[in-house]
Enzyme design. Sequence first.
Site, PDB file in Angstrom:
ATOM      1  N   GLU A   1      -0.437   4.816  -0.714  1.00  0.00           N
ATOM      2  CA  GLU A   1      -1.193   6.052  -0.985  1.00  0.00           C
ATOM      3  C   GLU A   1      -0.302   7.272  -0.824  1.00  0.00           C
ATOM      4  O   GLU A   1       0.508   7.340   0.107  1.00  0.00           O
ATOM      5  CB  GLU A   1      -2.399   6.152  -0.042  1.00  0.00           C
TER       6      GLU A   1
ATOM      7  N   ASP B   1      -6.121  13.302 -25.472  1.00  0.00           N
ATOM      8  CA  ASP B   1      -6.161  11.917 -24.986  1.00  0.00           C
ATOM      9  C   ASP B   1      -5.561  11.079 -26.106  1.00  0.00           C
ATOM     10  O   ASP B   1      -6.222  10.797 -27.105  1.00  0.00           O
ATOM     11  CB  ASP B   1      -7.624  11.542 -24.710  1.00  0.00           C
TER      12      ASP B   1
ATOM     13  N   LYS C   1      -1.981   0.287 -25.203  1.00  0.00           N
ATOM     14  CA  LYS C   1      -2.336   0.200 -26.622  1.00  0.00           C
ATOM     15  C   LYS C   1      -1.043   0.240 -27.459  1.00  0.00           C
ATOM     16  O   LYS C   1      -0.209  -0.627 -27.280  1.00  0.00           O
ATOM     17  CB  LYS C   1      -3.358   1.275 -26.952  1.00  0.00           C
TER      18      LYS C   1
ATOM     19  N   ARG D   1      -1.771  -2.786 -18.682  1.00  0.00           N
ATOM     20  CA  ARG D   1      -3.037  -2.037 -18.633  1.00  0.00           C
ATOM     21  C   ARG D   1      -2.892  -0.948 -17.585  1.00  0.00           C
ATOM     22  O   ARG D   1      -2.566  -1.220 -16.429  1.00  0.00           O
ATOM     23  CB  ARG D   1      -4.185  -2.949 -18.183  1.00  0.00           C
TER      24      ARG D   1
ATOM     25  N   THR E   1      -3.544   5.825 -22.206  1.00  0.00           N
ATOM     26  CA  THR E   1      -3.409   4.477 -21.665  1.00  0.00           C
ATOM     27  C   THR E   1      -1.985   4.034 -21.956  1.00  0.00           C
ATOM     28  O   THR E   1      -1.319   4.572 -22.843  1.00  0.00           O
ATOM     29  CB  THR E   1      -4.379   3.490 -22.344  1.00  0.00           C
TER      30      THR E   1
ATOM     31  N   TYR F   1       0.849  -1.201   0.000  1.00  0.00           N
ATOM     32  CA  TYR F   1       0.000   0.000   0.000  1.00  0.00           C
ATOM     33  C   TYR F   1       0.876   1.239   0.000  1.00  0.00           C
ATOM     34  O   TYR F   1       1.808   1.339   0.784  1.00  0.00           O
ATOM     35  CB  TYR F   1      -0.950   0.019   1.207  1.00  0.00           C
TER      36      TYR F   1
HETATM   37  C1  LIG Z   1      -9.052   3.145 -24.802  1.00  0.00           C
HETATM   38  C2  LIG Z   1      -9.324   4.570 -24.627  1.00  0.00           C
HETATM   39  C3  LIG Z   1      -9.646   5.092 -23.365  1.00  0.00           C
HETATM   40  C4  LIG Z   1     -10.022   4.246 -22.183  1.00  0.00           C
HETATM   41  O1  LIG Z   1      -9.142   3.425 -21.666  1.00  0.00           O
HETATM   42  P1  LIG Z   1      -9.571   2.306 -20.603  1.00  0.00           P
HETATM   43  O2  LIG Z   1      -8.250   1.899 -20.095  1.00  0.00           O
HETATM   44  O3  LIG Z   1     -10.278   1.253 -21.391  1.00  0.00           O
HETATM   45  O4  LIG Z   1     -10.435   2.944 -19.582  1.00  0.00           O
HETATM   46  C5  LIG Z   1      -9.779   6.464 -23.248  1.00  0.00           C
HETATM   47  N1  LIG Z   1      -9.619   7.270 -24.299  1.00  0.00           N
HETATM   48  C6  LIG Z   1      -9.346   6.798 -25.530  1.00  0.00           C
HETATM   49  C7  LIG Z   1      -9.186   7.760 -26.666  1.00  0.00           C
HETATM   50  C8  LIG Z   1      -9.201   5.443 -25.738  1.00  0.00           C
HETATM   51  O5  LIG Z   1      -8.970   4.989 -26.960  1.00  0.00           O
END
Ligand SMILES: *Cc1c(COP(=O)(O)O)cnc(C)c1O
Length: 419
Positions: free
Chosen positions: A60, A204, A233, A239, A230, A58
């Site tokens: 935090e 994003d 990807k 993840r 993220t 933990y």
């Molecule tokens: C995949 C994605 C997310 C969300 O990611 P999670 O890890 O599935 O919550 C947010 N924004 C965009 C543009 C994405 O492609």
Amino acid sequence: MAMYEMHLDYLKQSDKAVYDAIIAEKERQMNGIELIPSENLVSQAVLEAMGSVPTNKYSEGYPHKRYYGGNEVIDVIEDLAIKRCKKLFNAEHVNVQPLSGSPANMAVYYAIMNLKDTFMGMKLTEGGHLTHGHPVNFSGKLYNCVQYGVDSETERLDYDAIEKQAREIKPKLILSGYTAYPREIDFKRFREICDRVGAFCMADIAHIAGLCAGGAHENPVPYFDAVTTTTHKTLRGPRGAIIMCKEEFAEKIDKAVFPGLQGGPHDHTTAAKAVCFEEALKPSFKQYAHQIVKNAKALAEELMRKGLRIVSNGTDNHLMLVDVFKSKGLTGKEAEHTLETAGIYCNKNTIPFDKRTPWDPSGIRIGTPVLTTRGMKESEMKEVASFIIKALDNHNNTGKLEGIKRDVKAFCDQFPFYK
Ligand SMILES: *Cc1c(COP(=O)(O)O)cnc(C)c1O
């Protein structure tokens, strides 16, 4: 080409049911053509970091300011992740604790906006994410989201139209970066629009982070106010997610992540993020990022040559949208199911101005991050295109589809990754 042996000896002895399911999933991943553009295959080093003892801790708080004792080693791990991430994206400040992409976006909104404030994001049906202001999502319920879309002729962003909309509604924040947009994003233009209307400039880059890090797409981090992504990807890590921002917003954003939204960070994931950033700093990752794009262009060209309509007539990044309804008379749902039966994985997706519903839209979304990780190049993309066309053309012939699935496996066996 990487090849990793998976043992899982302790799991095999202690829990055969879960072990068998994990091995079956590994086999599925190895035996099929994975075209889902939000997925990837991580290295053994990333897997090992994820399955390690920091999960027990933990912690935090933030490095050197924790609410629990015994964090001297976790501080080393989180500091490493932050230092490497700053270098990779040329970021002023980084928060590596967001649990995934959706909570990362929530944290930035929470830090920057008040409830009911107006912001601009792209429509889900034209490439935005649920967290970009969709009415079923917290982002559309807690904030007043005015959405923009693509041009109906070009199926691309129309920056002048976005600027006009922004001048009219004066949003507190403008969000760029998408989930299903196949073209390069003019981030400089977004910065200009934000400056003209006084909006917080956010991106994003969940889908394209690996391309930005590897120099295959422009990286907005140095001049945007905040950028979320993220890590699982195209960046090819565990993840999870990260937030990068200008120093002036650092304290607000850190407070929004913890204690605003989250409790203890997932320290084993932080360790895996650090490993991923180091991998992405290597010259081989630059090559990887550029090859993803070359492969996507080759796949799009071959599919168009074989008569499929690709939204906006191609791609600049790792993904494309195929209008299967117009090209083959199949709905996105039917095409996804057909391809799955043939061992080819994709996801149904709306196309711009879709007359069908998101549950059964006109398109499918496909991309090349996984196949590129397996070592495939442009010539293999031609074979992949042939498999796709053959499967779609035999959508009502289960026997033929099963035959294709066997050929797909033989094709994939040439590109081993996990043994
Ligand atoms: C995949 C994605 C997310 C969300 O990611 P999670 O890890 O599935 O919550 C947010 N924004 C965009 C543009 C994405 O492609």
